[in-house]
Design a protein around this motif. Structure first.
Motif, PDB file in Angstrom:
ATOM      1  N   GLY A 150       6.133   5.260  -2.210  1.00 51.53           N
ATOM      2  CA  GLY A 150       7.216   4.409  -2.699  1.00 51.53           C
ATOM      3  C   GLY A 150       6.782   3.016  -3.088  1.00 51.53           C
ATOM      4  O   GLY A 150       7.178   2.493  -4.134  1.00 51.53           O
ATOM      5  N   GLN A 151       5.965   2.368  -2.261  1.00 49.19           N
ATOM      6  CA  GLN A 151       5.529   1.009  -2.539  1.00 49.19           C
ATOM      7  C   GLN A 151       4.696   0.939  -3.815  1.00 49.19           C
ATOM      8  O   GLN A 151       4.783  -0.016  -4.582  1.00 49.19           O
ATOM      9  CB  GLN A 151       4.716   0.477  -1.357  1.00 49.19           C
ATOM     10  N   ARG A 159       4.860   3.254  -6.337  1.00 47.66           N
ATOM     11  CA  ARG A 159       5.740   3.604  -7.456  1.00 47.66           C
ATOM     12  C   ARG A 159       6.515   2.381  -7.949  1.00 47.66           C
ATOM     13  O   ARG A 159       6.824   2.273  -9.143  1.00 47.66           O
ATOM     14  CB  ARG A 159       6.732   4.693  -7.032  1.00 47.66           C
ATOM     15  N   ALA A 160       6.837   1.451  -7.039  1.00 48.30           N
ATOM     16  CA  ALA A 160       7.615   0.271  -7.400  1.00 48.30           C
ATOM     17  C   ALA A 160       6.772  -0.817  -8.049  1.00 48.30           C
ATOM     18  O   ALA A 160       7.309  -1.723  -8.688  1.00 48.30           O
ATOM     19  CB  ALA A 160       8.311  -0.296  -6.156  1.00 48.30           C
ATOM     20  N   HIS A 161       5.451  -0.750  -7.896  1.00 49.57           N
ATOM     21  CA  HIS A 161       4.562  -1.727  -8.522  1.00 49.57           C
ATOM     22  C   HIS A 161       4.595  -1.529 -10.039  1.00 49.57           C
ATOM     23  O   HIS A 161       4.835  -0.414 -10.519  1.00 49.57           O
ATOM     24  CB  HIS A 161       3.135  -1.533  -7.986  1.00 49.57           C
ATOM     25  N   VAL A 203       5.356   1.886 -12.083  1.00 49.76           N
ATOM     26  CA  VAL A 203       6.490   2.046 -12.998  1.00 49.76           C
ATOM     27  C   VAL A 203       6.007   2.567 -14.351  1.00 49.76           C
ATOM     28  O   VAL A 203       6.574   3.503 -14.923  1.00 49.76           O
ATOM     29  CB  VAL A 203       7.245   0.715 -13.155  1.00 49.76           C
TER      30      VAL A 203
END
Length: 245
Positions: free
Chosen positions: A118-119, A121-123, A127
């Protein structure tokens, strides 16, 4: 070879040079989301970006893994070596991609990190990777687990040439050393970026083997960051010229 983990990402991901920081250059770095090639837009160009050591090693540039592929125990040689400017350069490169092309091993490493954690994927890199189409050159991958993935089989030259004929942006290759060498040998690379880390690893898989095809390169861009990491952007320029008697 793996590429680009933000400094605040999970340590379990085991990737290379971190990718946060202040601005470097702007060369169409807007994220691909919402972009649509307009009338008269140039065809897509294929670009590669690879982190290598001074002696050309690209294997396990990020944090060491538990399995030590091929007995290699010198992983993590690129971790934390770059400054903010280089990390932003890497991030902006990913953000301007229209699509990504991988070899199977790099694809699976990225799918298990940028595509799953998750961490990450959010970078901004995560993205860009998760929103763009992804292509994998593989004869063995049958069930890709990352959304928007297409497996390329059969005549790869024809398949990749067809992708390059589409309008807009860049078809980017990250890591995927065997694929990069094959693309160069088949004259499919338009631009190659080498991020050279100031370390001699001494062993490990190299981007270019001891013997192989030769290639002349034109330098497009060059810079060195405050930590001694150099960025060299090249365009293939046919065969080199050699001295004659």
């Amino acid at each position: 070879m793996t590429t680009g983990v933000p400094e605040n990402s999970s340590k379990k991901s085991g990737r290379g040079v971190s990718d946060r920081g202040g601005g470097v250059r702007s060369r169409g770095e807007a994220a691909h989301k919402g972009r649509r090639p307009g009338k008269g837009t140039a065809i897509m160009k294929l670009t590669t970006m690879t982190q290598i050591s001074i002696d050309g090693v690209m294997q396990n540039n990020g944090a060491p893994t538990d399995d030590h592929p091929n007995g290699f125990e010198r992983g993590g040689w690129a971790l934390g070596k770059a400054d903010d400017g280089t990390r932003t350069f890497i991030t902006q490169t990913y953000q301007r991609a229209e699509a990504f092309l991988f070899g199977r091993r790099t694809y699976e490493l990225f799918a298990g990190s940028w595509g799953s954690i998750g961490q990450m994927r959010a970078h901004p890199i995560g993205v860009a990777l998760n929103e763009a189409p992804k292509y994998v050159a593989s004869t063995t991958l049958t069930a890709p687990r990352w959304k928007d993935t297409t497996v390329l089989r059969g005549d790869l030259v024809a398949a990749i040439s067809e992708l390059k004929a589409k309008p807009g942006g860049e078809l980017q290759v990250h890591g995927s050393g065997a694929l990069v060498r094959w693309l160069l040998a088949n004259d499919l690379v338009d631009e190659m970026t080498l991020i050279v880390i100031p370390v001699i690893v001494g062993r490990g898989a190299r981007l270019f083997p001891e013997t192989g095809p030769d290639l002349a390169l034109d330098l497009v861009e060059s810079r060195v960051d405050s930590k001694g990491v150099s960025i060299q952007v090249y365009r293939p320029a046919g065969r080199p010229r050699y001295a004659t008697a």
